[in-house]
Design a protein around this motif. Structure first.
Motif, short mmCIF file in Angstrom:
data_model
loop_
_atom_site.label_atom_id
_atom_site.label_comp_id
_atom_site.label_asym_id
_atom_site.label_seq_id
_atom_site.Cartn_x
_atom_site.Cartn_y
_atom_site.Cartn_z
N PHE A 97 0.83 -0.97 -0.37
CA PHE A 97 0.14 -0.05 -0.20
C PHE A 97 1.05 1.30 -0.02
N VAL A 98 0.72 2.09 -1.03
CA VAL A 98 1.35 3.38 -0.75
C VAL A 98 0.62 4.49 -0.26
N LEU A 99 1.15 5.05 0.69
CA LEU A 99 0.60 6.21 1.31
C LEU A 99 1.05 7.58 0.78
N SER A 100 0.19 8.45 0.57
CA SER A 100 0.85 9.78 -0.21
C SER A 100 -0.06 11.07 0.60
N ASP A 101 0.79 11.93 0.54
CA ASP A 101 0.35 13.20 1.70
C ASP A 101 0.09 14.46 0.46
N ASP A 102 -0.01 13.75 -0.91
CA ASP A 102 -0.35 14.77 -1.92
C ASP A 102 -1.75 15.16 -1.73
N VAL A 103 -2.10 16.38 -1.95
CA VAL A 103 -3.32 17.13 -1.86
C VAL A 103 -4.03 16.86 -3.51
N LYS A 104 -5.09 16.56 -3.38
CA LYS A 104 -5.96 16.20 -4.74
C LYS A 104 -6.36 17.66 -5.29
N PRO A 105 -6.38 17.69 -6.50
CA PRO A 105 -7.16 19.07 -6.90
C PRO A 105 -8.45 19.12 -6.68
N GLU A 106 -9.10 20.23 -6.78
CA GLU A 106 -10.58 20.18 -6.71
C GLU A 106 -11.32 19.43 -7.45
N ARG A 107 -11.03 19.22 -8.54
CA ARG A 107 -12.12 18.75 -9.67
C ARG A 107 -12.04 17.22 -9.11
#
Length: 115
Positions: A97-107
């Motif tokens: 499982f790859v966990l990411s702290d990236d914020v997703k764009p609003e779309r």
């Protein structure tokens, strides 16, 4: 214009002022104006110091990479560790499982809530 000529001729008529004027002009040329001036020498010395620091940085980085290569050649577990950490490879009987702290764009957030 006459006043300037008079001042210059008065200064030039004094014998010791000729030598002082020549010395001042010579110091200005050698110190600041010339291609090999003192000012360019100081700038070159600063650049040399910067380049030496950069050389030291890359030599340290090179040594770290040599140590990693040696570790990879000697220890087969190191290859497995790098494969798992960098390339997310896994064994047949496990999940990754790859966990990411990236914020997703609003779309993408809107589409997630609708679905």
């Amino acid at each position: 214009m006459k006043k300037v000529k008079e001042i210059v001729s008065t200064i030039w008529s004094l014998s010791y002022m000729k030598y002082i004027l020549v010395c001042v002009v010579g110091v200005l040329v050698v110190g600041f104006i010339d291609q090999n001036s003192w000012l360019s020498h100081v700038n070159n010395m600063e650049r040399i110091d910067e380049l030496k620091a950069e050389i030291n940085h890359y030599e340290a980085l090179n040594q770290q990479n040599k140590n990693r290569i040696h570790e990879l050649q000697v220890n087969p577990k190191a290859i497995e560790k790098i494969a798992r950490e960098r390339y997310f490879m896994k064994a047949d009987d496990e999940d990754v499982f790859v966990l990411s702290d990236d914020v997703k764009p609003e779309r993408e957030k809107i589409h997630e809530t609708v679905e």
